[in-house]
Design an enzyme around this catalytic site. Sequence first.
Site, PDB file in Angstrom:
ATOM      1  N   THR A   1     -32.726   3.101  26.835  1.00 18.26           N
ATOM      2  CA  THR A   1     -32.775   2.048  25.828  1.00 18.26           C
ATOM      3  C   THR A   1     -31.733   0.983  26.142  1.00 18.26           C
ATOM      4  O   THR A   1     -31.984  -0.220  26.049  1.00 18.26           O
ATOM      5  CB  THR A   1     -32.538   2.638  24.430  1.00 18.26           C
ATOM      6  OG1 THR A   1     -33.492   3.681  24.195  1.00 18.26           O
ATOM      7  CG2 THR A   1     -32.674   1.576  23.365  1.00 18.26           C
TER       8      THR A   1
ATOM      9  N   ASP B   1     -22.945  10.964  25.774  1.00 17.81           N
ATOM     10  CA  ASP B   1     -23.983  11.080  26.793  1.00 17.81           C
ATOM     11  C   ASP B   1     -23.496  10.554  28.138  1.00 17.81           C
ATOM     12  O   ASP B   1     -23.796  11.133  29.196  1.00 17.81           O
ATOM     13  CB  ASP B   1     -25.248  10.360  26.360  1.00 17.81           C
ATOM     14  CG  ASP B   1     -25.023   8.895  26.002  1.00 17.81           C
ATOM     15  OD1 ASP B   1     -23.877   8.484  25.738  1.00 17.81           O
ATOM     16  OD2 ASP B   1     -26.027   8.141  25.974  1.00 17.81           O
ATOM     17  N   ARG B   2     -22.706   9.476  28.126  1.00 16.68           N
ATOM     18  CA  ARG B   2     -22.172   8.932  29.376  1.00 16.68           C
ATOM     19  C   ARG B   2     -21.158   9.905  29.991  1.00 16.68           C
ATOM     20  O   ARG B   2     -21.119  10.086  31.213  1.00 16.68           O
ATOM     21  CB  ARG B   2     -21.522   7.577  29.134  1.00 16.68           C
ATOM     22  CG  ARG B   2     -22.521   6.473  28.808  1.00 16.68           C
ATOM     23  CD  ARG B   2     -21.825   5.208  28.364  1.00 16.68           C
ATOM     24  NE  ARG B   2     -21.078   4.578  29.459  1.00 16.68           N
ATOM     25  CZ  ARG B   2     -20.153   3.632  29.274  1.00 16.68           C
ATOM     26  NH1 ARG B   2     -19.849   3.228  28.052  1.00 16.68           N
ATOM     27  NH2 ARG B   2     -19.532   3.103  30.312  1.00 16.68           N
TER      28      ARG B   2
ATOM     29  N   ASN C   1     -31.101   7.582  22.238  1.00 14.07           N
ATOM     30  CA  ASN C   1     -31.453   6.512  21.315  1.00 14.07           C
ATOM     31  C   ASN C   1     -32.938   6.453  20.998  1.00 14.07           C
ATOM     32  O   ASN C   1     -33.330   5.934  19.951  1.00 14.07           O
ATOM     33  CB  ASN C   1     -31.021   5.162  21.909  1.00 14.07           C
ATOM     34  CG  ASN C   1     -29.513   5.012  21.951  1.00 14.07           C
ATOM     35  OD1 ASN C   1     -28.843   5.166  20.947  1.00 14.07           O
ATOM     36  ND2 ASN C   1     -28.982   4.724  23.131  1.00 14.07           N
TER      37      ASN C   1
ATOM     38  N   LYS D   1     -34.293  15.109  24.305  1.00 18.92           N
ATOM     39  CA  LYS D   1     -34.637  15.990  25.434  1.00 18.92           C
ATOM     40  C   LYS D   1     -33.917  17.322  25.247  1.00 18.92           C
ATOM     41  O   LYS D   1     -32.796  17.359  24.749  1.00 18.92           O
ATOM     42  CB  LYS D   1     -34.214  15.356  26.759  1.00 18.92           C
ATOM     43  CG  LYS D   1     -35.105  14.218  27.248  1.00 18.92           C
ATOM     44  CD  LYS D   1     -34.843  12.895  26.584  1.00 18.92           C
ATOM     45  CE  LYS D   1     -33.504  12.298  26.966  1.00 18.92           C
ATOM     46  NZ  LYS D   1     -33.276  10.971  26.315  1.00 18.92           N
TER      47      LYS D   1
ATOM     48  N   ASP E   1     -30.185  16.881  24.295  1.00 19.80           N
ATOM     49  CA  ASP E   1     -29.712  15.511  24.533  1.00 19.80           C
ATOM     50  C   ASP E   1     -30.464  14.593  23.575  1.00 19.80           C
ATOM     51  O   ASP E   1     -31.614  14.221  23.817  1.00 19.80           O
ATOM     52  CB  ASP E   1     -29.984  15.112  25.995  1.00 19.80           C
ATOM     53  CG  ASP E   1     -29.778  13.628  26.263  1.00 19.80           C
ATOM     54  OD1 ASP E   1     -29.075  12.962  25.473  1.00 19.80           O
ATOM     55  OD2 ASP E   1     -30.328  13.131  27.271  1.00 19.80           O
TER      56      ASP E   1
END
Length: 269
Positions: free
Chosen positions: A148, A124-125, A23, A27, A20
């Site tokens: 972020t 990511d969302r 910003n 990870k 992942d």
Amino acid sequence: MSKIMENNTPGVRSGLLLIDAGNTRIKWAFTDLPSPDDSAATPIWRASGSVAHADVSDLSTAWSGLTVTRVLISNVAGEAIAERLQHQLQLVFGKNISPEWFASSQQHAGVRNAYRNPSQLGCDRFASAIGAHRLYPQQTLLLATCGTATTIDLIEADGVFIGGMILPGLGLMASALARGTAHLPMILDQVVISRPFADNTEDAIISGCIAAQVGAISTALAFQRRDHPATEITCILTGGSAPVIGPHLPMPYKSVDHLVLIGLWTSVI
């Protein structure tokens, strides 16, 4: 600075490396490759860690010794980070591993993307929505990701991602205020306040920024309750600033770590 956590649980079937690239930090987690009949709600991380963008080169050391057969990446950090990740993967695993880049689509892993342009939704969302729906199936979810940026998304019980709100994250909000106002100090988002009406400038900035974050999440919940008063809503909080914001929320919530990685794992089942 990098953070590495090892979990050497025996019995790995096939190695799946999930990444992942956010910003601020990258990870990652190493886990079993799930099978179609895998009934586990969440994966078992065999190893995991995170690095700042400046420390991407540390990943080759962290990944050495892992037996990886598949790599899946969610990247919202831009092309330069993508190229550096690709380089680190080739250093460790050679050209036998070709990473897959997760992207938002109209429908995947039980979640239907109702964005006007589904591909415009941040990957990511979308991964987080998939992970949240996996953890709390058949529940209407208000998902607040406090990083972020802070995103507040609504996923219906049948898995429809309705849409969301985006605002500056806690640290970004405090830093912008400090930069744009004369004589105000730069503040870290890890500062904890003990009372809402602070008696010093540093705490007053943090108190105001926390109130703004809490207000946005509370407003999103109020909108949904107004339009669907009979619907029970589960609130989920995730992201690096979640531990700071969570205690100030007026509603019950579930705290979930590594939600993007859980969503990536779910997406390959």
